[in-house]
Write a protein that holds these residues in place. Structure first.
Motif, PDB file in Angstrom:
ATOM      1  N   ALA A 116     122.162  60.044 118.161  1.00 40.17           N
ATOM      2  CA  ALA A 116     122.953  61.269 118.337  1.00 40.17           C
ATOM      3  C   ALA A 116     123.716  61.606 117.057  1.00 40.17           C
ATOM      4  N   PHE A 117     124.215  60.584 116.365  1.00 42.46           N
ATOM      5  CA  PHE A 117     124.935  60.812 115.112  1.00 42.46           C
ATOM      6  C   PHE A 117     124.012  61.431 114.059  1.00 42.46           C
ATOM      7  N   LEU A 118     122.827  60.877 113.902  1.00 45.41           N
ATOM      8  CA  LEU A 118     121.886  61.393 112.909  1.00 45.41           C
ATOM      9  C   LEU A 118     121.441  62.807 113.250  1.00 45.41           C
ATOM     10  N   GLU A 119     121.250  63.079 114.544  1.00 47.48           N
ATOM     11  CA  GLU A 119     120.882  64.438 114.971  1.00 47.48           C
ATOM     12  C   GLU A 119     122.002  65.426 114.659  1.00 47.48           C
ATOM     13  N   ASP A 120     123.248  64.996 114.888  1.00 41.36           N
ATOM     14  CA  ASP A 120     124.398  65.868 114.602  1.00 41.36           C
ATOM     15  C   ASP A 120     124.494  66.177 113.111  1.00 41.36           C
TER      16      ASP A 120
ATOM     17  N   PRO B  90     127.749  57.160  97.478  1.00 42.44           N
ATOM     18  CA  PRO B  90     127.686  58.235  98.482  1.00 42.44           C
ATOM     19  C   PRO B  90     126.824  57.939  99.713  1.00 42.44           C
ATOM     20  N   ALA B  91     126.159  56.762  99.750  1.00 42.88           N
ATOM     21  CA  ALA B  91     125.321  56.444 100.912  1.00 42.88           C
ATOM     22  C   ALA B  91     126.140  56.431 102.196  1.00 42.88           C
ATOM     23  N   ARG B  92     127.420  56.145 102.051  1.00 44.90           N
ATOM     24  CA  ARG B  92     128.334  56.053 103.199  1.00 44.90           C
ATOM     25  C   ARG B  92     128.401  57.342 104.010  1.00 44.90           C
ATOM     26  N   LEU B  93     128.208  58.465 103.347  1.00 48.88           N
ATOM     27  CA  LEU B  93     128.394  59.761 103.990  1.00 48.88           C
ATOM     28  C   LEU B  93     127.463  59.957 105.178  1.00 48.88           C
ATOM     29  N   ASN B  94     126.205  59.615 105.024  1.00 48.66           N
ATOM     30  CA  ASN B  94     125.217  59.891 106.071  1.00 48.66           C
ATOM     31  C   ASN B  94     124.695  58.644 106.769  1.00 48.66           C
TER      32      ASN B  94
ATOM     33  N   VAL C 220     124.918  55.543 109.392  1.00 50.11           N
ATOM     34  CA  VAL C 220     125.542  55.453 110.723  1.00 50.11           C
ATOM     35  C   VAL C 220     126.826  54.628 110.602  1.00 50.11           C
ATOM     36  N   PRO C 221     127.974  55.190 110.967  1.00 50.02           N
ATOM     37  CA  PRO C 221     129.253  54.466 110.835  1.00 50.02           C
ATOM     38  C   PRO C 221     129.320  53.264 111.778  1.00 50.02           C
ATOM     39  N   PRO C 222     130.055  52.217 111.385  1.00 49.78           N
ATOM     40  CA  PRO C 222     130.167  51.018 112.222  1.00 49.78           C
ATOM     41  C   PRO C 222     130.661  51.300 113.638  1.00 49.78           C
ATOM     42  N   ARG C 223     131.624  52.213 113.802  1.00 46.36           N
ATOM     43  CA  ARG C 223     132.129  52.493 115.142  1.00 46.36           C
ATOM     44  C   ARG C 223     131.023  53.031 116.053  1.00 46.36           C
ATOM     45  N   VAL C 224     130.068  53.770 115.477  1.00 47.81           N
ATOM     46  CA  VAL C 224     128.939  54.277 116.263  1.00 47.81           C
ATOM     47  C   VAL C 224     127.930  53.163 116.510  1.00 47.81           C
ATOM     48  N   ASN C 225     127.638  52.385 115.474  1.00 49.98           N
ATOM     49  CA  ASN C 225     126.683  51.280 115.619  1.00 49.98           C
ATOM     50  C   ASN C 225     127.140  50.254 116.642  1.00 49.98           C
ATOM     51  N   ASN C 226     128.457  50.045 116.702  1.00 46.48           N
ATOM     52  CA  ASN C 226     129.013  49.043 117.617  1.00 46.48           C
ATOM     53  C   ASN C 226     129.168  49.554 119.040  1.00 46.48           C
ATOM     54  N   GLY C 227     128.917  50.855 119.268  1.00 47.77           N
ATOM     55  CA  GLY C 227     129.072  51.407 120.609  1.00 47.77           C
ATOM     56  C   GLY C 227     130.517  51.623 121.008  1.00 47.77           C
ATOM     57  N   ASP C 228     131.415  51.751 120.017  1.00 46.62           N
ATOM     58  CA  ASP C 228     132.838  51.952 120.339  1.00 46.62           C
ATOM     59  C   ASP C 228     133.090  53.301 121.007  1.00 46.62           C
ATOM     60  N   LEU C 229     132.224  54.272 120.732  1.00 47.70           N
ATOM     61  CA  LEU C 229     132.384  55.605 121.310  1.00 47.70           C
ATOM     62  C   LEU C 229     131.265  55.837 122.315  1.00 47.70           C
TER      63      LEU C 229
ATOM     64  N   LEU D  93     139.522  73.919 106.259  1.00 44.98           N
ATOM     65  CA  LEU D  93     140.038  73.294 107.479  1.00 44.98           C
ATOM     66  C   LEU D  93     138.984  73.386 108.568  1.00 44.98           C
ATOM     67  N   ASP D  94     138.649  72.246 109.171  1.00 44.79           N
ATOM     68  CA  ASP D  94     137.773  72.217 110.343  1.00 44.79           C
ATOM     69  C   ASP D  94     138.631  71.815 111.536  1.00 44.79           C
ATOM     70  N   MET D  95     138.881  72.767 112.443  1.00 45.81           N
ATOM     71  CA  MET D  95     139.870  72.580 113.511  1.00 45.81           C
ATOM     72  C   MET D  95     139.392  71.677 114.646  1.00 45.81           C
ATOM     73  N   ASN D  96     138.102  71.440 114.731  1.00 39.66           N
ATOM     74  CA  ASN D  96     137.557  70.561 115.787  1.00 39.66           C
ATOM     75  C   ASN D  96     136.337  69.868 115.190  1.00 39.66           C
ATOM     76  N   ALA D  97     136.587  68.829 114.403  1.00 34.88           N
ATOM     77  CA  ALA D  97     135.576  68.300 113.482  1.00 34.88           C
ATOM     78  C   ALA D  97     134.526  67.411 114.135  1.00 34.88           C
ATOM     79  N   TYR D  98     134.814  66.840 115.300  1.00 35.23           N
ATOM     80  CA  TYR D  98     133.899  65.940 116.011  1.00 35.23           C
ATOM     81  C   TYR D  98     133.505  64.768 115.104  1.00 35.23           C
ATOM     82  N   LEU D  99     132.293  64.757 114.547  1.00 36.27           N
ATOM     83  CA  LEU D  99     131.839  63.645 113.714  1.00 36.27           C
ATOM     84  C   LEU D  99     131.901  63.965 112.218  1.00 36.27           C
ATOM     85  N   GLY D 100     132.477  65.124 111.883  1.00 35.55           N
ATOM     86  CA  GLY D 100     132.603  65.497 110.477  1.00 35.55           C
ATOM     87  C   GLY D 100     131.344  66.101 109.885  1.00 35.55           C
TER      88      GLY D 100
END
Length: 632
Positions: free
Chosen positions: A444-448, A422-426, A428-437, A476-483
């Protein structure tokens, strides 16, 4: 009397004269003003000889300008007449299972080649119905999880076709007023649990490295249902076809599922989303059409992910007679699949009895070298967004993985390695770490993540049922952003369909999957690919603001009402002016709710609307009414 005393006395008299003069002038000015602003006959203002009310006549004679005490902020509060008059009638009882974008009659307009007619085709705006989809007569609140995995009310899904058609395969049984799901399937007559145990002997399903799965042609989703006990969440999908209500059964069981098909457009998921893909006699022609369907599986598989195939043509040497196909036909089909898999640089891990498992490479270092020998399929163009998957045509090309240094070994994970569950849940995802977004940093991810823990805690105070373990199951989350909403509920016995609207500023669905959550793309001006009464609870954060210039709020509310169960809850976060209008509109849907302050307090413009959909169904059939009268 001395000189100073005489001067003081004279000054006092002068001051008295001055004050008197000023007072006279003020009184004179006042009287003059009264005379100028009155009529010649002041008593006429109170004349009772006419029919007009006295106050009205007086106001006309004293001033030509009306005083306006209304607030003039912008935007204006909507006048009550603009929204309170809206009423949404019930649709006909025959539409109780309406899926607007998977309509059988509309599908006949489209080509049958590659089953295009069975994929998503929505009505034009002017065709969309403006009525509320009713629940069938006798509808009941579904059983609570985990009991719901094995049983559902007949009245909620009144279809017995599968109990007859799949009787020998142990899919579903009908007894008295309910359906029972023994966990069987076409290729796992001993049950899904035993089948998954067989897979677990071939690849590790227990160490947390496999968290997200996709089941193509899922039936009643028993595979996904039994994977949940192993902390693996499966996106199950199947078309709305002759196997009536198979996805609807899955949803009644509390298992994640959608209506969908492998046809001509991409599946509505980002690239590198799933750790495992599964097909158990799903009847998809994997080797046909230049292998385009396996290329789509490759797009949505994570680097190092597995593809599991059971059923024809696997183990055809022993089973060909029961499948009523020739040995040559089955041998040719397996040969085609093996060739496509090799062209995608997949490695065949194992084939044992009725199971075959392939693995996608961790990166494309070796695969690029192989392109010099295997010319087809070519890599997709690098300017094609692999995460674009909303009405996007499938391509007969290999989706390139993110670049890795050629000095790295073949186990280096392209795009970055995710943590084990379950460590994966919280983490920092690779796409965020890599600056893809852009604009979404690790901080910002951790704050969210922390923000949504606070918000969900506040939500549970507004909706006590959200805090009641087991009351809700399908969310259902209609606008989930980062989940973040779903992540905050990860310890609850619920699952969340995280939707990233195609109009959202950032395409964050890949991040959601990297967290070990599931979701889909959606345009909320259209209907979802799901049945009515799918969800127990709906969360909508800034959805109505996002779609202000794209479609009407009542269109979105109609779809929310369609997919929400009777007695289900809704929480809408949005600007207060938007919520006032939404609240008034929702009265036409038989919702009851109230607007609450932001969790930070009353001075925030963003407010929270919490509502409950009232229980109602189609009227009782005439024979039931007659029986009731006879009993009384």
């Amino acid at each position: 009397m001395n000189l100073s005393t005489r001067i003081s006395s004279r000054d006092k008299k002068s001051n008295l004269y001055y004050i008197t003069l000023v007072a006279v002038l003020c009184i004179g000015s006042y009287l003059l003003g009264v005379w100028q602003n009155t009529t010649v006959n002041p008593r006429a203002a109170f004349d009772t000889s006419t029919d007009a009310p006295p106050c009205e006549k007086f106001s006309k004679t004293t001033s030509t300008t009306d005083l306006d005490f209304n607030a003039h902020h912008n935007p204006h509060d909507p006048p009550p007449s603009a929204v309170t008059a809206v009423s949404f009638p019930s649709c006909d009882a025959a539409l109780s299972e309406l899926t607007p974008c998977e309509d059988a009659k509309r599908s006949l307009k489209f080509s049958r080649e590659r089953l295009e007619y069975r994929q998503r085709h929505c009505p034009d705006r002017e065709e969309a119905l403006k009525c509320r989809i009713p629940a069938p007569y006798g509808y009941k609140t579904p059983f609570r999880w985990p009991e719901s995995r094995d049983v559902a009310w007949f009245a909620n899904v009144p279809h017995t076709e599968l109990t007859v058609e799949k009787k020998n395969q142990n899919w579903v049984r009908y007894e008295n007023d309910r359906f029972w799901f023994p966990g069987g399937g076409t290729m796992f007559p001993r049950g899904a649990d035993a089948y998954i145990d067989d897979i677990g002997r071939l690849i590790d399903l227990s160490d947390g490295s496999i968290r997200t799965a996709i089941d193509t042609g899922c039936g009643v989703a028993s595979f996904g249902a039994y994977l949940l006990s192993r902390n693996i969440t499966t996106m199950s999908f199947a078309p709305r076809d002759t196997h009536e209500a198979q996805v609807q059964f899955a949803l009644e069981r509390g298992v994640p599922a959608m209506i969908g098909i492998m046809a001509t457009i991409r599946l509505p998921y980002p690239s590198r989303a799933f750790d495992l893909a599964h097909c158990s006699r799903c009847l998809i022609p994997w080797g046909k059409n230049d292998g385009v369907y396996l290329m789509e599986v490759d797009r949505v598989l994570r680097p190092g992910g597995y593809w599991i195939l059971s059923g024809p043509p696997i183990n055809w040497q022993k089973r060909w007679k029961g499948w009523e196909r020739t040995m040559d036909d089955l041998n040719e089909e397996q040969t085609q699949i093996e060739q496509v898999a090799r062209s995608l640089c997949w490695k065949k891990v194992v084939q044992r009895d009725d199971l075959a498992i392939w693995q996608k490479p961790f990166n494309h270092i070796h695969c690029k070298k192989m392109r010099q020998v295997l010319k087809n399929p070519e890599f997709c163009r690098y300017d094609q967004d692999p995460d674009m998957a909303w009405y996007t045509k499938m391509d007969s090309c290999l989706t390139p993985l993110p670049e890795v240094d050629e000095s790295e070994d073949l186990k280096t994970v392209a795009g970055g390695k995710v943590e084990k569950w379950p460590a994966r849940l919280n983490a920092v995802p690779p796409r965020v770490n890599n600056g893809d977004l852009k604009e979404i940093t690790p901080e910002a991810f951790l704050e969210d993540t922390e923000l949504w823990k606070q918000r969900v805690s506040y939500y549970k105070k507004l909706d006590y049922q959200l805090g009641e373990t087991g009351r809700y199951r399908n969310l259902l989350d209609m606008n989930a952003y980062l989940g973040g909403f779903a992540a905050a509920l990860a310890d609850e016995p619920v699952w969340v369909m995280n939707v990233v609207p195609v109009e959202a500023k950032h395409n964050t669905l890949g991040v959601i999957y990297e967290r070990g959550l599931i979701g889909t793309y959606q345009n909320w001006c259209e209907a979802m690919s799901t049945y009515p009464r799918t969800y127990d609870f709906i969360h909508a954060d800034s959805v109505f603001t996002l779609y202000q210039d794209k479609c009407e709020p009542e269109d979105i509310l109609l779809e929310m009402d369609r997919v929400l169960r009777p007695g289900g809850g809704v929480i809408i976060r949005d600007d207060v002016d938007v919520l006032i209008k939404v609240k008034e509109l929702s009265k036409g849907f038989q919702w009851q709710g109230r607007i609450a302050d932001h969790e930070k307090g009353p001075h925030e413009r963003v407010k929270i609307y919490y509502a409950v959909k009232q229980y109602w169904t189609v009227p009782a059939p005439e024979e039931d009414k007659n029986n009731t009268k006879a009993l009384s």
